[in-house]
Motif scaffolding. Structure first.
Motif, PDB file in Angstrom:
ATOM      1  N   THR A 199      -9.250  13.548  15.496  1.00 17.51           N
ATOM      2  CA  THR A 199      -8.305  12.501  14.934  1.00 17.51           C
ATOM      3  C   THR A 199      -7.064  13.374  14.117  1.00 17.51           C
ATOM      4  N   SER A 200      -7.534  14.808  13.727  1.00 13.92           N
ATOM      5  CA  SER A 200      -6.568  15.561  12.787  1.00 13.92           C
ATOM      6  C   SER A 200      -6.629  16.958  13.240  1.00 13.92           C
ATOM      7  N   ALA A 201      -5.970  17.780  12.600  1.00 11.41           N
ATOM      8  CA  ALA A 201      -6.127  19.285  12.897  1.00 11.41           C
ATOM      9  C   ALA A 201      -7.546  19.729  12.637  1.00 11.41           C
ATOM     10  N   TYR A 202      -8.137  20.685  13.400  1.00 14.08           N
ATOM     11  CA  TYR A 202      -9.512  21.104  13.294  1.00 14.08           C
ATOM     12  C   TYR A 202      -9.713  22.601  13.570  1.00 14.08           C
ATOM     13  N   ARG A 203     -10.690  23.063  13.152  1.00 17.45           N
ATOM     14  CA  ARG A 203     -11.589  24.339  13.058  1.00 17.45           C
ATOM     15  C   ARG A 203     -12.672  24.450  14.115  1.00 17.45           C
ATOM     16  N   ILE A 204     -12.827  25.296  15.011  1.00 16.17           N
ATOM     17  CA  ILE A 204     -13.851  25.711  15.716  1.00 16.17           C
ATOM     18  C   ILE A 204     -14.698  26.641  15.293  1.00 16.17           C
ATOM     19  N   ASP A 205     -15.742  26.662  14.866  1.00 15.19           N
ATOM     20  CA  ASP A 205     -16.574  27.801  14.429  1.00 15.19           C
ATOM     21  C   ASP A 205     -17.689  28.152  15.291  1.00 15.19           C
ATOM     22  N   LEU A 206     -17.837  29.772  15.594  1.00 16.43           N
ATOM     23  CA  LEU A 206     -18.976  30.095  16.583  1.00 16.43           C
ATOM     24  C   LEU A 206     -19.636  30.893  15.673  1.00 16.43           C
ATOM     25  N   VAL A 207     -21.125  30.875  15.740  1.00 16.34           N
ATOM     26  CA  VAL A 207     -21.836  31.674  15.266  1.00 16.34           C
ATOM     27  C   VAL A 207     -23.144  31.922  16.077  1.00 16.34           C
ATOM     28  N   SER A 208     -23.322  33.291  16.444  1.00 14.20           N
ATOM     29  CA  SER A 208     -24.204  33.909  17.354  1.00 14.20           C
ATOM     30  C   SER A 208     -25.541  34.268  16.748  1.00 14.20           C
ATOM     31  N   LEU A 209     -26.848  33.627  17.157  1.00 15.88           N
ATOM     32  CA  LEU A 209     -27.991  34.064  16.660  1.00 15.88           C
ATOM     33  C   LEU A 209     -28.509  35.426  16.677  1.00 15.88           C
ATOM     34  N   ASN A 210     -27.838  36.242  17.787  1.00 14.50           N
ATOM     35  CA  ASN A 210     -27.978  37.680  17.958  1.00 14.50           C
ATOM     36  C   ASN A 210     -26.838  38.592  17.805  1.00 14.50           C
ATOM     37  N   LYS A 211     -25.911  38.026  17.130  1.00 12.63           N
ATOM     38  CA  LYS A 211     -24.784  38.722  16.864  1.00 12.63           C
ATOM     39  C   LYS A 211     -24.006  39.276  17.948  1.00 12.63           C
ATOM     40  N   GLY A 212     -23.735  38.315  19.010  1.00 16.55           N
ATOM     41  CA  GLY A 212     -22.810  38.728  20.263  1.00 16.55           C
ATOM     42  C   GLY A 212     -23.665  39.397  21.234  1.00 16.55           C
ATOM     43  N   ALA A 213     -25.246  39.258  21.170  1.00 18.07           N
ATOM     44  CA  ALA A 213     -25.861  39.885  22.158  1.00 18.07           C
ATOM     45  C   ALA A 213     -26.994  38.982  22.873  1.00 18.07           C
ATOM     46  N   GLY A 235      -8.961  31.919  26.132  1.00 17.07           N
ATOM     47  CA  GLY A 235      -8.125  33.364  26.158  1.00 17.07           C
ATOM     48  C   GLY A 235      -8.280  34.291  25.057  1.00 17.07           C
ATOM     49  N   GLN A 236      -8.917  33.573  23.846  1.00 20.11           N
ATOM     50  CA  GLN A 236      -8.832  34.409  22.688  1.00 20.11           C
ATOM     51  C   GLN A 236     -10.307  35.029  22.685  1.00 20.11           C
ATOM     52  N   MET A 237     -10.397  36.539  22.290  1.00 16.77           N
ATOM     53  CA  MET A 237     -11.556  37.184  22.212  1.00 16.77           C
ATOM     54  C   MET A 237     -12.300  36.637  20.999  1.00 16.77           C
ATOM     55  N   MET A 238     -13.533  36.222  20.934  1.00 20.59           N
ATOM     56  CA  MET A 238     -14.165  35.925  19.863  1.00 20.59           C
ATOM     57  C   MET A 238     -15.046  36.998  19.346  1.00 20.59           C
ATOM     58  N   ASN A 239     -15.062  37.207  17.841  1.00 20.54           N
ATOM     59  CA  ASN A 239     -16.117  38.252  17.305  1.00 20.54           C
ATOM     60  C   ASN A 239     -17.132  37.662  17.090  1.00 20.54           C
ATOM     61  N   LEU A 240     -18.294  37.728  17.689  1.00 18.83           N
ATOM     62  CA  LEU A 240     -19.526  37.175  17.064  1.00 18.83           C
ATOM     63  C   LEU A 240     -20.579  38.157  16.529  1.00 18.83           C
ATOM     64  N   SER A 241     -19.960  39.381  16.116  1.00 13.61           N
ATOM     65  CA  SER A 241     -20.937  40.253  15.612  1.00 13.61           C
ATOM     66  C   SER A 241     -21.224  39.932  14.174  1.00 13.61           C
ATOM     67  N   GLY A 242     -20.266  39.144  13.559  1.00 13.05           N
ATOM     68  CA  GLY A 242     -20.041  39.065  12.103  1.00 13.05           C
ATOM     69  C   GLY A 242     -20.914  37.563  11.776  1.00 13.05           C
ATOM     70  N   ALA A 243     -20.745  36.944  10.589  1.00 13.83           N
ATOM     71  CA  ALA A 243     -21.199  35.792  10.205  1.00 13.83           C
ATOM     72  C   ALA A 243     -20.725  34.586  11.182  1.00 13.83           C
ATOM     73  N   ALA A 244     -19.451  34.729  11.342  1.00 14.41           N
ATOM     74  CA  ALA A 244     -18.726  33.636  12.223  1.00 14.41           C
ATOM     75  C   ALA A 244     -17.400  33.901  12.676  1.00 14.41           C
ATOM     76  N   ASP A 245     -16.915  33.506  13.813  1.00 17.88           N
ATOM     77  CA  ASP A 245     -15.619  33.453  14.069  1.00 17.88           C
ATOM     78  C   ASP A 245     -14.982  32.100  14.328  1.00 17.88           C
ATOM     79  N   SER A 246     -13.787  32.018  14.550  1.00 14.13           N
ATOM     80  CA  SER A 246     -13.232  30.626  14.402  1.00 14.13           C
ATOM     81  C   SER A 246     -11.844  30.504  15.205  1.00 14.13           C
ATOM     82  N   VAL A 247     -11.625  29.355  15.605  1.00 12.24           N
ATOM     83  CA  VAL A 247     -10.211  29.044  16.303  1.00 12.24           C
ATOM     84  C   VAL A 247      -9.814  27.672  15.649  1.00 12.24           C
TER      85      VAL A 247
END
Length: 294
Positions: free
Chosen positions: A209-223, A241-253
């Motif tokens: 119902t409002s603007a939002y943020r999607i956060d992704l966190v990988s248990l194995n840092k993208g592996a 279409g956006q490359m996600m960086n899962l090697s850090g703490a989190a990446d978001s859209v």
């Protein structure tokens, strides 16, 4: 010489006129009122129903026969207030726009208020509230007008404000994933040693119902990690279409507006590059997806 006196007391009675009760003296109990409309956290196929009453008293010593009309104050109504129905004692009410209270003449429900008594006229607001609505507070103003049923003369008016509060809330759904009874699963199948391995079609559907943020966190840092070992196979993930960086703490859209009634679809693709040196076995990773309203 002795004289005797007899006193005659004189009582002066002052007769004050008594105040007679009015034959019929009606009025609204409240000068104004607010009806709060608050949907629950789930917006799936929600029908919002809110009852309320309009209270009228009679301070006179005879029965009042009255009529109650209702209209809308268009100048006090939010342009995005959802369509709704108003039900009264005679069923569904036709609520026309008005600019001044006297415009309500001709509408109404006739009723009786006993001497020195009070009645509450029941009404009910119904509206469909679902995904596609934007978080915020919306108002609509009703004007109730009290009339004498015999003469048709206006007596008093009361404003009732309908206040709809749409909360900030969001939900995630998955399309193309298995695991209906648990976490969504994407099965990559056998990993090719000669060509990139791509995931089957998969997407996130976000309802908000409002603007939002999607956060992704990988248990194995993208592996992907092989079960029972430290072997890792790196992968690439894109979302919309956006490359996600899962090697850090989190990446978001981030998405800067609320969704439509069908939500926003974010296609997800996972690609594993070929490598003949990977050890055989079962590999997996857990990616936690969180949607937060902003």
């Amino acid at each position: 010489m002795m004289r005797a006196y007899r006193c005659l007391p004189v009582v002066l009675a002052v007769l004050l006129p008594t105040t007679a009760n009015a034959a019929c003296d009606p009025s609204f109990v409240e000068g104004s009122n607010v009806v709060n409309l608050r949907p629950s956290g789930s917006f799936d196929n929600q029908q919002l129903i809110e009852p309320f009453g309009v209270r009228v008293r009679n301070d006179g010593d005879e029965v009042c026969t009255l009529r109650l009309g209702v209209g809308r104050t268009l100048t006090a109504t939010s342009s995005l207030f959802p369509a709704y129905s108003l039900t009264g004692p005679n069923g569904k009410q036709t609520v026309s726009g008005i600019t001044i209270p006297s415009d309500t003449a001709g509408f109404g429900h006739e009723f009786i208020v006993p001497a020195n008594g009070e009645v509450s006229i029941p009404y009910e607001v119904r509206m469909a509230v679902g995904w596609g609505a934007e978080a915020g507070i919306y108002v609509d103003e009703l004007v109730y007008q009290l009339f004498d049923a015999q003469s048709g003369s206006a007596i008093e008016n009361q404003k009732i404000q309908l206040e709809l509060d749409i909360p900030q809330t969001a939900r995630i759904r998955f399309a193309g994933a298995s695991g209906a009874d648990g976490p969504a699963r994407i099965e990559m199948g056998p990993i090719s040693t000669t060509a990139p391995t791509r995931s089957p079609p998969f997407a996130l559907r976000v309802l908000s119902t409002s603007a939002y943020r999607i956060d992704l966190v990988s248990l194995n840092k993208g592996a992907l990690r092989r079960t029972g070992s430290r072997d890792l196979i790196p992968y690439r993930m894109t979302m919309g279409g956006q490359m996600m960086n899962l090697s850090g703490a989190a990446d978001s859209v981030r998405v800067g507006s609320h969704t439509s009634s069908v939500g926003d679809v974010h296609p997800v693709t996972i690609v594993i590059n070929p490598n003949p040196n990977y050890h055989a076995g079962d590999y997996s990773d857990r990616v936690t997806v969180t949607v937060t309203t902003i």
